[in-house]
Design a protein around this motif. Structure first.
Motif, short mmCIF file in Angstrom:
data_model
loop_
_atom_site.label_atom_id
_atom_site.label_comp_id
_atom_site.label_asym_id
_atom_site.label_seq_id
_atom_site.Cartn_x
_atom_site.Cartn_y
_atom_site.Cartn_z
N ILE A 129 -29.18 26.55 9.89
CA ILE A 129 -28.30 25.57 10.53
C ILE A 129 -26.83 25.93 10.27
N VAL A 130 -26.52 26.32 9.04
CA VAL A 130 -25.15 26.72 8.71
C VAL A 130 -24.73 27.93 9.55
N ASP A 131 -25.60 28.93 9.60
CA ASP A 131 -25.29 30.14 10.38
C ASP A 131 -25.08 29.81 11.85
N GLU A 132 -25.93 28.96 12.39
CA GLU A 132 -25.82 28.58 13.81
C GLU A 132 -24.50 27.84 14.05
N THR A 133 -24.14 26.94 13.16
CA THR A 133 -22.90 26.18 13.32
C THR A 133 -21.69 27.09 13.20
N GLU A 134 -21.72 28.00 12.23
CA GLU A 134 -20.60 28.93 12.09
C GLU A 134 -20.47 29.85 13.30
N ARG A 135 -21.59 30.23 13.89
CA ARG A 135 -21.58 31.12 15.06
C ARG A 135 -21.18 30.38 16.34
N ASP A 136 -21.80 29.23 16.56
CA ASP A 136 -21.66 28.54 17.85
C ASP A 136 -20.68 27.38 17.85
N GLY A 137 -20.30 26.89 16.69
CA GLY A 137 -19.45 25.70 16.60
C GLY A 137 -20.31 24.48 16.30
N GLY A 138 -19.69 23.34 16.33
CA GLY A 138 -20.42 22.13 16.00
C GLY A 138 -19.62 20.91 16.41
N ILE A 139 -19.97 19.77 15.85
CA ILE A 139 -19.29 18.52 16.16
C ILE A 139 -18.35 18.21 15.00
N PRO A 140 -17.03 18.18 15.24
CA PRO A 140 -16.10 17.87 14.16
C PRO A 140 -16.34 16.46 13.60
N LEU A 141 -16.16 16.33 12.30
CA LEU A 141 -16.37 15.05 11.63
C LEU A 141 -15.52 13.95 12.26
N GLU A 142 -14.30 14.28 12.65
CA GLU A 142 -13.41 13.27 13.25
C GLU A 142 -14.02 12.70 14.52
N ASP A 185 -41.13 10.32 -0.28
CA ASP A 185 -40.68 11.51 0.42
C ASP A 185 -39.39 11.17 1.13
N ARG A 186 -38.31 11.70 0.66
CA ARG A 186 -37.01 11.43 1.25
C ARG A 186 -36.59 12.54 2.21
N GLY A 187 -37.55 13.37 2.60
CA GLY A 187 -37.25 14.43 3.54
C GLY A 187 -36.63 15.65 2.88
N PHE A 188 -36.53 15.63 1.58
CA PHE A 188 -35.96 16.78 0.87
C PHE A 188 -37.07 17.47 0.10
N ASN A 189 -37.15 18.75 0.31
CA ASN A 189 -38.16 19.55 -0.37
C ASN A 189 -37.45 20.77 -0.92
N ASP A 190 -37.30 20.83 -2.22
CA ASP A 190 -36.57 21.93 -2.84
C ASP A 190 -37.45 23.17 -2.85
N SER A 191 -37.54 23.79 -1.68
CA SER A 191 -38.36 24.98 -1.55
C SER A 191 -37.56 26.05 -0.82
N ALA A 192 -38.06 27.27 -0.86
CA ALA A 192 -37.39 28.36 -0.15
C ALA A 192 -37.31 28.05 1.34
N ALA A 193 -38.36 27.48 1.91
CA ALA A 193 -38.37 27.16 3.34
C ALA A 193 -37.28 26.14 3.67
N HIS A 194 -37.09 25.14 2.81
CA HIS A 194 -36.06 24.13 3.03
C HIS A 194 -34.69 24.78 3.04
N TRP A 195 -34.40 25.62 2.05
CA TRP A 195 -33.09 26.26 1.96
C TRP A 195 -32.89 27.29 3.08
N ASP A 196 -33.97 27.94 3.52
CA ASP A 196 -33.87 28.84 4.66
C ASP A 196 -33.46 28.08 5.92
N GLU A 197 -34.00 26.88 6.10
CA GLU A 197 -33.65 26.05 7.25
C GLU A 197 -32.20 25.59 7.16
N ILE A 198 -31.75 25.21 5.98
CA ILE A 198 -30.35 24.82 5.79
C ILE A 198 -29.44 26.01 6.15
N GLN A 199 -29.78 27.20 5.66
CA GLN A 199 -28.97 28.37 5.95
C GLN A 199 -28.96 28.69 7.43
#
Length: 100
Positions: A60-73, A44-58
């Motif tokens: 996180i993306v939505d939250e980061t786009e809305r609120d900002g995040g930590i720049p890679l630099e 188990d590498r923590g990846f589960n190709d399921s709708a719930a997994h992709w919903d969680e990814i989305q």
């Protein structure tokens, strides 16, 4: 080809690695390959190709786009400071700026 049997074509370098591992462990090349594939797919590498997994990814993306995040630099600068005399504190998220 029998049910469940697959023949793979691999490059010369991978074939040499499998042969070396087989020779070192006293196993057949097939046994080493099967064991390696089984280990890769059974852990188990923590990846589960399921709708719930992709919903969680989305989410996180939505939250980061809305609120900002930590720049890679900022993260790279922080990681580069590890184990130095001037280790930096973990970077803080930056608010999203207009137009970004």
């Amino acid at each position: 080809m029998a049910d469940g049997e697959i023949t793979l074509k691999i490059d010369e370098a991978l074939a040499a690695s499998l042969k070396a591992r087989a020779d070192a462990t006293g196993q057949s090349i097939e046994a080493v390959a099967v064991e390696s594939l089984d280990l890769m797919f059974s852990q188990d590498r923590g990846f589960n190709d399921s709708a719930a997994h992709w919903d969680e990814i989305q989410r996180i993306v939505d939250e980061t786009e809305r609120d900002g995040g930590i720049p890679l630099e900022d993260v790279e600068r922080w990681v580069a400071s590890w184990d130095t005399d001037n280790e930096l504190p973990p970077p803080e998220p930056r608010p999203r700026t207009a137009g970004r």
